[in-house]
Design a protein around this motif. Structure first.
Motif, PDB file in Angstrom:
ATOM      1  N   PRO A 117      16.232  90.823  85.438  1.00  0.00           N
ATOM      2  CA  PRO A 117      15.600  90.608  83.968  1.00  0.00           C
ATOM      3  C   PRO A 117      16.471  90.776  82.860  1.00  0.00           C
ATOM      4  O   PRO A 117      16.354  89.618  81.741  1.00  0.00           O
ATOM      5  CB  PRO A 117      15.110  90.992  84.146  1.00  0.00           C
ATOM      6  CG  PRO A 117      14.372  92.358  85.578  1.00  0.00           C
ATOM      7  CD  PRO A 117      16.021  91.984  85.695  1.00  0.00           C
TER       8      PRO A 117
ATOM      9  N   HIS B 234      16.287  82.159  89.913  1.00  0.00           N
ATOM     10  CA  HIS B 234      15.079  81.578  90.240  1.00  0.00           C
ATOM     11  C   HIS B 234      16.007  79.730  90.449  1.00  0.00           C
ATOM     12  O   HIS B 234      16.699  79.449  89.760  1.00  0.00           O
ATOM     13  CB  HIS B 234      14.621  80.786  88.909  1.00  0.00           C
ATOM     14  CG  HIS B 234      13.471  82.344  88.583  1.00  0.00           C
ATOM     15  ND1 HIS B 234      14.076  82.657  87.620  1.00  0.00           N
ATOM     16  CD2 HIS B 234      12.573  82.363  89.402  1.00  0.00           C
ATOM     17  CE1 HIS B 234      12.868  83.963  87.229  1.00  0.00           C
ATOM     18  NE2 HIS B 234      12.083  83.873  88.546  1.00  0.00           N
TER      19      HIS B 234
ATOM     20  N   TYR C 230      18.171  87.981  80.906  1.00  0.00           N
ATOM     21  CA  TYR C 230      17.542  87.183  81.715  1.00  0.00           C
ATOM     22  C   TYR C 230      16.881  86.224  80.515  1.00  0.00           C
ATOM     23  O   TYR C 230      15.585  86.435  79.779  1.00  0.00           O
ATOM     24  CB  TYR C 230      16.698  86.784  83.230  1.00  0.00           C
ATOM     25  CG  TYR C 230      16.246  85.931  83.527  1.00  0.00           C
ATOM     26  CD1 TYR C 230      17.733  85.493  84.370  1.00  0.00           C
ATOM     27  CD2 TYR C 230      15.579  85.043  83.215  1.00  0.00           C
ATOM     28  CE1 TYR C 230      17.253  84.010  84.654  1.00  0.00           C
ATOM     29  CE2 TYR C 230      14.726  84.522  83.972  1.00  0.00           C
ATOM     30  CZ  TYR C 230      15.768  83.678  84.895  1.00  0.00           C
ATOM     31  OH  TYR C 230      15.742  82.483  85.748  1.00  0.00           O
TER      32      TYR C 230
ATOM     33  N   ASP D 171       7.672  94.550  88.578  1.00  0.00           N
ATOM     34  CA  ASP D 171       8.230  93.703  89.136  1.00  0.00           C
ATOM     35  C   ASP D 171       9.814  93.529  89.181  1.00  0.00           C
ATOM     36  O   ASP D 171      10.240  93.489  88.090  1.00  0.00           O
ATOM     37  CB  ASP D 171       8.156  92.372  88.422  1.00  0.00           C
ATOM     38  CG  ASP D 171       8.441  90.705  89.606  1.00  0.00           C
ATOM     39  OD1 ASP D 171       9.068  90.986  90.347  1.00  0.00           O
ATOM     40  OD2 ASP D 171       7.641  90.064  88.978  1.00  0.00           O
TER      41      ASP D 171
END
Ligand code: MF3
Ligand code: CO
Ligand code: CO
Length: 295
Positions: free
Chosen positions: A102, A220, A105, A139
């Motif tokens: 993350p 992703h 990101y 997460d």
């Protein structure tokens, strides 16, 4: 690795992804008659199937994600601020020679998403204090030797009330039922249908704006994996696909809004929202979670 082939009828769509009938396209053209499924999924959907060495890499990253979740779980208590969870995750990840995906990101400023109560997802760790009775989703996505694994859980802070128990239990069961649909021949719609039917059957709602995703080579990747849908609809699952299933389920209405920080998603009605996520591989005869924990 053995290449996968598919039998195509004369009037079927050509497996090269052209959209033409097979007889009008590749039939009889030397070297093109049966494109393998790997190329078809790459060309048509942008899906990159994973080979055994990739799967082993994602599995190792997945083990690290699970260890990190366990560490966080052992430290969570009332009075803690969410930035302390960020420090725990960041330092543990770096110490293991991995990178928190993350951080930076698309401009995300921290190393983990921490989403409390009415926060649906993408909560930015900060000064918010965890209170007795809160629920908190953590997460974690780690990059280890270039491979990404992504998983999350929702934890209780102190002693949960009935609403907290309900949304967490319903959401955990949604992930379990979604994962049970992951097998070759099923479609992405089967996963979404199983989740939506269970959540709505219990008076809860399914978030639409955020979906599961291919993962492994990048954070992703295609395809998108909705947590709602219809049986038999959408892309068919084939061995070597790796993607997340990560239902976000609200106790009240499904609508959300994004706060001024451009990240934090909250329920518009202020109701509790929970999430569980695992990274799953489609195998020849079913599935294997690459971030396995009991549901
Ligand atoms: N981990 C989230 C997911 O499950 C994505 C977080 S994006 C971030 O897909 F930038 F907020 F970290
Ligand atoms: Co994810
Ligand atoms: Co995630």
């Amino acid at each position: 690795m053995k290449t996968r082939t598919v039998k195509v009828g004369r009037n079927d769509p050509c497996s090269c992804g052209s959209g033409l009938k097979y007889k009008k396209c590749c039939l009889g053209k030397p070297g093109k008659g049966t494109e393998d499924l790997e190329n078809l999924y790459a060309k048509k959907y942008g899906i990159r199937l994973k080979k055994p060495k990739d799967i082993e890499g994602i599995r190792k990253a997945g083990r690290l994600v699970l260890e990190t979740l366990d560490l966080v779980e052992s430290k969570i208590k009332p009075g803690m601020i969410t930035d302390e969870i960020n420090s725990l995750v960041h330092e543990f990840t770096i110490n293991k020679g991995a990178t928190p995906a993350p951080l930076n990101y698309r401009g995300f400023p921290k190393s983990v998403c921490v989403s409390v109560n009415e926060v649906v997802c993408h909560g930015i760790p900060g000064e918010r204090m965890l209170d007795d009775g809160d629920i908190v989703n953590v997460d974690i996505t780690s990059i280890l030797n270039g491979y990404f694994a992504d998983a999350n859980k929702t934890f209780f802070v102190g002693t949960p009330g009935p609403d907290a128990c309900k949304i967490v239990n319903v959401t955990r069961e949604c992930l379990k039922r979604g994962l049970a649909e992951v097998k070759p021949g099923n479609s992405l719609g089967d996963i979404g249908w199983a989740i939506q039917t269970y959540a709505e059957g219990h008076g809860c709602s399914v978030v639409r704006e955020f979906v599961g995703h291919g993962v492994g080579f990048e954070f992703h990747e295609p395809p998108q994996v909705p947590h709602f849908g219809q049986k038999g609809q959408g892309i068919r699952l084939i061995p070597g696909m790796v993607f997340t299933v990560e239902p976000m389920i609200n106790l009240g209405k499904k609508e959300l809004k994004i706060l001024d920080d451009k990240w934090t998603a909250v329920t518009t009605d202020g109701s509790l929202s929970a999430q569980y996520e695992q990274t799953v591989l489609v195998t020849n005869n079913g599935s294997e979670s690459l971030t396995p924990y009991d549901l």
